[in-house]
Motif scaffolding. Sequence first.
Motif, short mmCIF file in Angstrom:
data_model
loop_
_atom_site.label_atom_id
_atom_site.label_comp_id
_atom_site.label_asym_id
_atom_site.label_seq_id
_atom_site.Cartn_x
_atom_site.Cartn_y
_atom_site.Cartn_z
N PHE A 82 0.83 -1.20 0.00
CA PHE A 82 0.00 0.00 0.00
C PHE A 82 0.86 1.25 0.00
N ILE A 83 0.45 2.19 -0.82
CA ILE A 83 1.10 3.50 -0.91
C ILE A 83 0.07 4.52 -0.45
N THR A 84 0.44 5.27 0.57
CA THR A 84 -0.50 6.24 1.15
C THR A 84 -0.30 7.61 0.51
N LEU A 85 -1.35 8.10 -0.12
CA LEU A 85 -1.35 9.44 -0.68
C LEU A 85 -2.21 10.35 0.21
N PRO A 86 -2.13 11.65 0.03
CA PRO A 86 -2.91 12.54 0.90
C PRO A 86 -4.42 12.28 0.84
N ASN A 87 -4.92 11.88 -0.34
CA ASN A 87 -6.38 11.74 -0.47
C ASN A 87 -6.87 10.33 -0.75
N THR A 88 -5.97 9.37 -0.97
CA THR A 88 -6.39 8.00 -1.21
C THR A 88 -5.18 7.07 -1.10
#
Length: 134
Positions: free
Chosen positions: A45-51
């Motif tokens: 999983f790669i965590t982005l600011p919005n998803t």
Amino acid sequence: MIGRLNHVAIAVPDLDAASAQYRTMLGADVGAPQDEPDHGVTVVFITLPNTKIELLYPLGDASPIQGFLDKNPSGGIHHICYEVDDILAARDHLLAEGARVLGGGEPKIGAHGKPVLFLHPKDFNGCLIELEQV
Ligand SMILES: CC[C@@H](C(=O)O)C(=O)SCCNC(=O)CCNC(=O)[C@H](O)C(C)(C)COP(=O)(O)OP(=O)(O)OC[C@H]1O[C@@H](n2cnc3c(N)ncnc32)[C@H](O)[C@@H]1OP(=O)(O)O
Ligand SMILES: [Co+2]
């Protein structure tokens, strides 16, 4: 019925290389690989600011993503995941509307420990849809 975008999943031919690319070239917050034997995939999983972005690699002999990677050896966007409040109500509504719910229609526990279901891509403009109850 559908709510927020939970994640976009990308099937990749080399999980280490894809993880390193997102970490180094794109400066992303990249998690550790986790095996999901009930789903036949290893996921990062790669965590982005919005998803989130979900990198997928086949696990085991009967991975549901093997056929996709055979057809797309460089990888590609595999599915998008929408959040729902009540996955059984969503399933029953979709079945009544004529959509095909994959895997016999019974939710499995997904990578976030929450129930998930998949909808056939041929019923949704060529896009495999995952629903996750949040
Ligand atoms: C990490 C856990 C979890 C989470 O919590 O997030 C996950 O995300 S697990 C992710 C992996 N799991 C799944 O994908 C489960 C649901 N998928 C399936 O049941 C199958 O993959 C499938 C969608 C039914 C496809 O089966 P398959 O045997 O690989 O292919 P077919 O040849 O039967 O495909 C028929 C048709 O559909 C096209 N196709 C296949 N996959 C996709 C896709 N991802 N996106 C768009 N289109 C897809 C395929 O190309 C065929 O089309 P034609 O060639 O035109 O016939
Ligand atoms: Co997913």
